[in-house]
Design an enzyme around this catalytic site. Structure first.
Site, PDB file in Angstrom:
ATOM      1  CE  LYS A 184      -1.941   3.018   1.693  1.00 23.84           C
ATOM      2  NZ  LYS A 184      -1.759   4.381   1.183  1.00 23.84           N
ATOM      3  CD  GLU A 260      12.358   0.689  10.100  1.00 21.22           C
ATOM      4  OE1 GLU A 260      12.875   1.733  10.547  1.00 21.22           O
ATOM      5  OE2 GLU A 260      12.906  -0.415  10.165  1.00 21.22           O
ATOM      6  CB  CYS A 294      12.495   9.025   9.057  1.00 20.37           C
ATOM      7  SG  CYS A 294      13.403   7.819   8.088  1.00 20.37           S
ATOM      8  CD  GLU A 391       9.689  13.105  11.472  1.00 23.97           C
ATOM      9  OE1 GLU A 391       8.485  12.846  11.655  1.00 23.97           O
ATOM     10  OE2 GLU A 391      10.485  12.290  10.969  1.00 23.97           O
TER      11      GLU A 391
HETATM   12  P1  NAP Z   1       1.741   8.642   7.367  1.00 22.78           P
HETATM   13  O1  NAP Z   1       0.741   9.692   7.231  1.00 22.78           O
HETATM   14  O2  NAP Z   1       1.829   7.881   8.628  1.00 22.78           O
HETATM   15  O3  NAP Z   1       1.507   7.664   6.136  1.00 22.78           O
HETATM   16  C1  NAP Z   1       2.315   6.554   5.891  1.00 22.78           C
HETATM   17  C2  NAP Z   1       1.514   5.490   5.178  1.00 22.78           C
HETATM   18  O4  NAP Z   1       0.472   5.044   6.045  1.00 22.78           O
HETATM   19  C3  NAP Z   1       0.831   5.973   3.902  1.00 22.78           C
HETATM   20  O5  NAP Z   1       0.818   4.946   2.961  1.00 22.78           O
HETATM   21  C4  NAP Z   1      -0.577   6.277   4.391  1.00 22.78           C
HETATM   22  O6  NAP Z   1      -1.552   6.194   3.376  1.00 22.78           O
HETATM   23  C5  NAP Z   1      -0.765   5.136   5.374  1.00 22.78           C
HETATM   24  N1  NAP Z   1      -1.841   5.374   6.341  1.00 22.78           N
HETATM   25  C6  NAP Z   1      -2.323   6.567   6.796  1.00 22.78           C
HETATM   26  N2  NAP Z   1      -3.336   6.347   7.667  1.00 22.78           N
HETATM   27  C7  NAP Z   1      -3.488   5.003   7.760  1.00 22.78           C
HETATM   28  C8  NAP Z   1      -4.362   4.150   8.485  1.00 22.78           C
HETATM   29  N3  NAP Z   1      -5.301   4.634   9.291  1.00 22.78           N
HETATM   30  N4  NAP Z   1      -4.244   2.814   8.337  1.00 22.78           N
HETATM   31  C9  NAP Z   1      -3.314   2.301   7.524  1.00 22.78           C
HETATM   32  N5  NAP Z   1      -2.456   3.048   6.795  1.00 22.78           N
HETATM   33  C10 NAP Z   1      -2.527   4.385   6.926  1.00 22.78           C
HETATM   34  O7  NAP Z   1       3.226   9.173   7.134  1.00 22.78           O
HETATM   35  P2  NAP Z   1       3.769  10.054   5.932  1.00 22.78           P
HETATM   36  O8  NAP Z   1       3.354  11.454   6.186  1.00 22.78           O
HETATM   37  O9  NAP Z   1       3.424   9.421   4.623  1.00 22.78           O
HETATM   38  O10 NAP Z   1       5.333   9.880   6.103  1.00 22.78           O
HETATM   39  C11 NAP Z   1       6.093  10.683   6.905  1.00 22.78           C
HETATM   40  C12 NAP Z   1       6.457   9.967   8.187  1.00 22.78           C
HETATM   41  O11 NAP Z   1       7.123   8.748   7.892  1.00 22.78           O
HETATM   42  C13 NAP Z   1       7.438  10.779   9.006  1.00 22.78           C
HETATM   43  O12 NAP Z   1       7.075  10.773  10.362  1.00 22.78           O
HETATM   44  C14 NAP Z   1       8.760  10.025   8.808  1.00 22.78           C
HETATM   45  O13 NAP Z   1       9.677  10.197   9.854  1.00 22.78           O
HETATM   46  C15 NAP Z   1       8.295   8.615   8.671  1.00 22.78           C
HETATM   47  N6  NAP Z   1       9.307   7.794   8.003  1.00 22.78           N
HETATM   48  C16 NAP Z   1       9.991   6.898   8.742  1.00 22.78           C
HETATM   49  C17 NAP Z   1      10.976   6.126   8.160  1.00 22.78           C
HETATM   50  C18 NAP Z   1      11.753   5.126   8.964  1.00 22.78           C
HETATM   51  O14 NAP Z   1      12.358   4.250   8.376  1.00 22.78           O
HETATM   52  N7  NAP Z   1      11.778   5.211  10.274  1.00 22.78           N
HETATM   53  C19 NAP Z   1      11.253   6.278   6.797  1.00 22.78           C
HETATM   54  C20 NAP Z   1      10.538   7.223   6.061  1.00 22.78           C
HETATM   55  C21 NAP Z   1       9.546   7.976   6.678  1.00 22.78           C
HETATM   56  P3  NAP Z   1      -2.118   7.543   2.681  1.00 22.78           P
HETATM   57  O15 NAP Z   1      -0.974   8.185   2.033  1.00 22.78           O
HETATM   58  O16 NAP Z   1      -3.127   7.017   1.742  1.00 22.78           O
HETATM   59  O17 NAP Z   1      -2.695   8.375   3.793  1.00 22.78           O
END
Ligand code: NAP
Length: 487
Positions: A184, A260, A294, A391
């Site tokens: 996804k 992650e 991240c 962040e």
């Molecule tokens: P996000 O809003 O949490 O979304 C991540 C993924 O989760 C997307 O595919 C999103 O889909 C999905 N999602 C959202 N709500 C969901 C739910 N209720 N149930 C299941 N899936 C759901 O994060 P983001 O804004 O895309 O990414 C930024 C974050 O990722 C930052 O905090 C960053 O630090 C973190 N990150 C961490 C790492 C690591 O390895 N630690 C690496 C990269 C990024 P939709 O897009 O359709 O909403």
């Protein structure tokens, strides 16, 4: 803004349907649109899955699991190796596609395609090295055998900031281990993953092993999968907030999890550091992916004796970067992903300035229609500024000063996150002392970039758990079965 011929060609070539059990199919809901963050204009429409569509993908993954796990490791390895080669052969087109939907410069997208493809190569090498253990019972009477087996059907949820690499570092080990999977991708950047899906099919991945679901009602579509007993593993990369919610949902079935999550990386420069190198690496640690990473340096702690020189030289470097649409020549810094992200970065900068920080360069949104933010350096940032604890996810470098080793360790560890830290010093004993005390899953010593497919990537505290890449990465997709043998 009209797309160039190349942009249109690359866009036309991407499948815009759902991949369910090896077949591209239309979604049951209305379509959803994908936007260019540099212009705010729609790039194309793609399929939009309903919960029923997603359930069909799980049906396919569950049905294919048994036969897939019996496929010879060498064969799984060869599929990954072919996919690696196809990614390399198509790197230019994949990079252009990524830049169009995500915004980063073409050079950065190419670097990500290389990084992403290396996960496929690394795990093609790991697929044939999955071993168990044979040992004697301590009493000598019996024998102990352990074997490693694939976990089973996996759900792999990825964020928008690295649309290819966050996918391949899950897909690679899942294929190597013999797991089927549903991917996804983030709604903002689904196209790169759809293009990768086609590559994996072309590389010979059997029907049912991989499904790709795109949806604008993510929570509604994902929850039934997370709570279905046939799903055995969830690997999630994204925000800590969504990670927590998924853990709660996954508690129903005690799903095996990898998380992650967010980071808040400290970048620590001691007075004995090689300052030229620290500044050069600060640019890398801050500006990779426009700061939307991240592992981006989020808080710069610089010894008070060199803080002014560091801040001034970093401001010169960031102030000289060119901001623009990532597809254009000479652009270093693309737009942020959307208006929300742009607004959040502006809010954090305003908060720091209100509390006494000084703007050394940048400090405001960019001009024009896209979601740009000027590369920014803030000096004299006070400890209560929100951007030292939240962040940022943008091109903003807040600099604060410190005097003692203990003071900077307390500041660095005073965060709910624990993903990565960067330490610059030429004193080896101090380096070891500080690295041992930092509460993080990863650290860079005199370097501002630690991501490497051969290394275990992951965090502690509220940055999550589990590791991706390295020897550890495949373990997340394997279960250990133990057999006691009576002689
Ligand atoms: P996000 O809003 O949490 O979304 C991540 C993924 O989760 C997307 O595919 C999103 O889909 C999905 N999602 C959202 N709500 C969901 C739910 N209720 N149930 C299941 N899936 C759901 O994060 P983001 O804004 O895309 O990414 C930024 C974050 O990722 C930052 O905090 C960053 O630090 C973190 N990150 C961490 C790492 C690591 O390895 N630690 C690496 C990269 C990024 P939709 O897009 O359709 O909403």
């Amino acid at each position: 803004m009209a797309l160039t011929k190349d942009e249109q060609r690359v866009l036309d070539a991407v499948p815009k349907q759902l991949l369910i059990g090896g077949t591209w199919t239309d979604g049951s809901a209305d379509q959803m649109s994908v936007e260019d963050p540099a212009t705010g204009e729609t790039l194309c429409q793609i399929a939009n899955a309903t919960p029923e569509d997603a359930m069909k993908a799980l049906d396919a993954a569950a049905a294919a699991q048994h036969s897939w796990k019996t496929v010879a490791p060498r064969e799984r390895s060869d599929i990954l190796r072919r996919a690696y080669q196809l990614m390399k052969d198509r790197a230019d087109d994949l990079a252009l596609l990524m830049t169009m939907e995500m915004g980063k410069s073409l050079a950065e997208s190419k670097a990500e395609i290389t990084y992403a493809s290396e996960f496929l190569r690394w795990f093609s090498e790991e697929a044939v090295r999955i071993n168990g253990r044979w040992s004697n019972e301590p009493s000598g009477a019996g024998r102990l055998l352990t074997m490693k087996q694939p976990v089973g059907p996996c759900l792999l949820i990825t964020p928008w900031n690295f649309p290819a690499a966050m996918g391949t570092r899950k897909i690679g080990p899942a294929i190597a281990a013999g797991c089927t999977m549903i991917v996804k991708p983030a709604s903002a950047t689904p196209l790169t993953m759809l293009a990768l899906g086609e590559i994996l099919l072309e590389a010979g991945l059997p029907e049912g092993v991989l499904s790709i679901i795109t949806s604008s009602s993510t929570g509604k579509v994902m929850q039934p999968l997370v709570q279905d007993q046939r799903l055995r593993k969830l690997s999630f990369t994204g925000s800590t907030e969504v990670g927590r919610l998924l853990m709660e949902q996954a508690s129903q079935t005690l799903l095996k999890l990898s998380m992650e999550l967010g980071g808040n990386a400290p970048f620590i420069v001691f007075e004995d550091a090689d300052l030229d190198k620290a500044i050069e690496q600060a640019v890398v640690a801050k500006m990779r992916n426009m700061g939307e990473s991240c592992v981006a340096a989020n808080r710069f702690y610089v010894h008070s004796s060199i803080a002014e020189e560091f801040t001034s030289r970093l401001s010169d470097k960031l102030g000289a970067l060119t901001v623009g649409r990532g597809t254009e020549d000479g652009v270093d810094v693309g737009p942020l992903i959307d208006a929300d992200q742009q607004g959040k970065v502006a809010e954090l900068v305003d908060d720091a300035v209100e509390k006494g920080a000084t703007v050394r360069t940048g400090g405001s949104k960019g001009d024009g229609a896209g979601y740009f933010f000027k590369p920014t350096v803030l000096g004299d940032v006070p400890a209560n500024a929100r951007l030292l604890s939240e962040e940022i996810f943008g091109p903003v470098a807040p600099v604060a000063s410190f005097d003692t080793e203990q003071e900077v360790l307390d500041a660095a560890n005073g965060s709910e996150f624990g993903l990565v830290a960067y330490v610059f010093t030429s004193d080896f004993s101090r380096a070891i002392r500080v690295l041992e005390e930092l509460e993080v899953g990863m650290a860079g010593l005199n370097k501002g970039l630690v991501s490497n497919p051969a290394a275990p990537f992951g965090g502690v505290k509220q940055s999550g758990f589990g590791r991706e890449g390295g020897f550890e990465g495949i373990e997340e997709y394997l279960e250990t079965k133990y057999i006691g043998i009576d002689l």
